[in-house]
Design an enzyme around this catalytic site. Structure first.
Site, PDB file in Angstrom:
ATOM      1  N   ILE A 223       1.011  -1.560   0.146  1.00 16.80           N
ATOM      2  CA  ILE A 223       0.043   0.017   0.463  1.00 16.80           C
ATOM      3  C   ILE A 223       1.150   1.316   0.165  1.00 16.80           C
ATOM      4  O   ILE A 223       0.479   2.308  -0.687  1.00 16.80           O
ATOM      5  CB  ILE A 223      -0.894  -0.333   1.167  1.00 16.80           C
ATOM      6  CG1 ILE A 223      -2.062  -0.708   1.184  1.00 16.80           C
ATOM      7  CG2 ILE A 223      -1.352   1.413   1.483  1.00 16.80           C
ATOM      8  CD1 ILE A 223      -3.238  -1.335   2.676  1.00 16.80           C
TER       9      ILE A 223
ATOM     10  N   ASP B 178      10.899   3.957   5.991  1.00 13.70           N
ATOM     11  CA  ASP B 178      10.315   2.319   5.727  1.00 13.70           C
ATOM     12  C   ASP B 178      11.745   2.225   6.460  1.00 13.70           C
ATOM     13  O   ASP B 178      13.201   2.713   6.152  1.00 13.70           O
ATOM     14  CB  ASP B 178      10.928   2.149   4.475  1.00 13.70           C
ATOM     15  CG  ASP B 178       9.952   0.477   4.914  1.00 13.70           C
ATOM     16  OD1 ASP B 178      10.385  -0.020   5.520  1.00 13.70           O
ATOM     17  OD2 ASP B 178       9.516   0.982   3.961  1.00 13.70           O
TER      18      ASP B 178
ATOM     19  N   TYR C 200      -3.829  -6.580  16.709  1.00 13.82           N
ATOM     20  CA  TYR C 200      -3.733  -5.645  15.444  1.00 13.82           C
ATOM     21  C   TYR C 200      -5.170  -4.643  15.290  1.00 13.82           C
ATOM     22  O   TYR C 200      -5.024  -3.323  15.204  1.00 13.82           O
ATOM     23  CB  TYR C 200      -3.681  -6.484  14.067  1.00 13.82           C
ATOM     24  CG  TYR C 200      -3.672  -6.068  13.175  1.00 13.82           C
ATOM     25  CD1 TYR C 200      -2.563  -5.330  11.881  1.00 13.82           C
ATOM     26  CD2 TYR C 200      -5.154  -5.839  12.293  1.00 13.82           C
ATOM     27  CE1 TYR C 200      -2.713  -4.300  10.915  1.00 13.82           C
ATOM     28  CE2 TYR C 200      -5.512  -5.094  10.591  1.00 13.82           C
ATOM     29  CZ  TYR C 200      -3.968  -4.665  10.780  1.00 13.82           C
ATOM     30  OH  TYR C 200      -3.705  -3.484   9.387  1.00 13.82           O
TER      31      TYR C 200
ATOM     32  N   GLY D 184       2.790  -8.304  -0.147  1.00 14.39           N
ATOM     33  CA  GLY D 184       2.997  -9.118   1.035  1.00 14.39           C
ATOM     34  C   GLY D 184       2.069  -9.697   0.949  1.00 14.39           C
ATOM     35  O   GLY D 184       2.314 -11.415   1.719  1.00 14.39           O
TER      36      GLY D 184
END
Length: 256
Positions: free
Chosen positions: A20, A39, A156, A193
């Site tokens: 994303i 990152d 999460y 991913g």
């Protein structure tokens, strides 16, 4: 100036090396923004190089968003090279799976440190520059898990729920400075991913995504590009009266 004009503006996306975040970096670069990819994954350097080779302006700065020291260094470097950030996209996050009984304290803390604390620290570091320049847009990447929950994604889901609460509080506090703060809440996205994870499980990802997408109201899975376009809307003047809101991009999944 058109509603999606971002030419010459500095935008920063965390976790922008792929998935994303990579799609968001691509979208803004294509429209002429100066893109900073922050990152922990060194693949961000290759991503920035690819954008530069294509004639765009992009920078990679390694940063672990769970580290306040890394974020302070990131803010200092960006400020020195490019000045204030106009668009901040807090996308960096992890999604390890565990249910309540499997969730150990260290596991919980790691998710919160990256997904939730990282978002707060990034805002804290870059908001002063936005205030000084007279405004800006912050877009936080959430998840439909914040509303729906999942047996094996409790920590999460809680971290993403926290992002919604953080966003609304910041929107209320920062509106007087011309800073808008919103959330884009994707559903299940067909990203690199996810593809790698599915392949590792021995399943054909193309078939899985096609089957899953066919059951959604809009007939297909979301891609990183779908999320990137929604981020662009919230970052642009097309949404100049939108703040403190959650934009769900899930193909109608949450309506089922």
């Amino acid at each position: 100036m058109t509603g999606i004009e971002v030419t010459g503006k500095t935008m920063l996306v965390t976790g922008g090396s792929q998935g994303i975040g990579g799609a968001i970096a691509d979208r803004f670069a294509q429209l002429g923004a100066r893109v900073v990819i922050a990152d922990v994954n060194e693949a961000g350097a290759e991503k920035a190089a690819q954008l530069n080779e294509a004639g765009h302006e992009a920078y990679f700065i390694r940063c672990d968003v769970s580290s306040s020291e890394d974020i302070r260094a990131l803010a200092a470097e960006v400020g020195e090279k490019l000045g204030a950030v106009s668009v901040l996209v807090n996308n960096a996050g992890i999604f390890p799976r565990a249910d309540l009984l499997q969730t150990e304290e260290a596991f919980w803390e790691r998710i919160m440190d990256i997904n939730l604390k990282g978002t707060y620290l990034m805002c804290q570091a870059f908001v002063p520059g936005m205030i000084e320049q007279g405004g800006g847009s912050i877009v936080n990447i959430g998840s439909t898990h914040a509303r729906m929950g999942s047996e094996d994604a409790m920590a999460y889901a809680v971290s993403k729920g926290g992002i919604v609460t953080l966003t609304r509080n910041l929107a209320k506090a920062l509106g007087k400075h011309g800073i808008r703060v919103n959330v884009v809440q994707p559903g299940w996205v067909a990203s690199e991913g996810e593809t790698a994870r599915i392949i590792a499980s021995g399943v054909n990802p193309d078939k899985l995504f096609a089957d899953a997408g066919s059951r959604l109201l809009l007939g297909r899975m979301q891609t990183g590009q779908d999320v990137a376009d929604s981020v662009l809307f919230l970052a642009s003047s097309l949404s100049q009266q939108v703040t403190g809101q959650v934009l769900t991009v899930d193909g109608g999944l949450s309506l089922r």
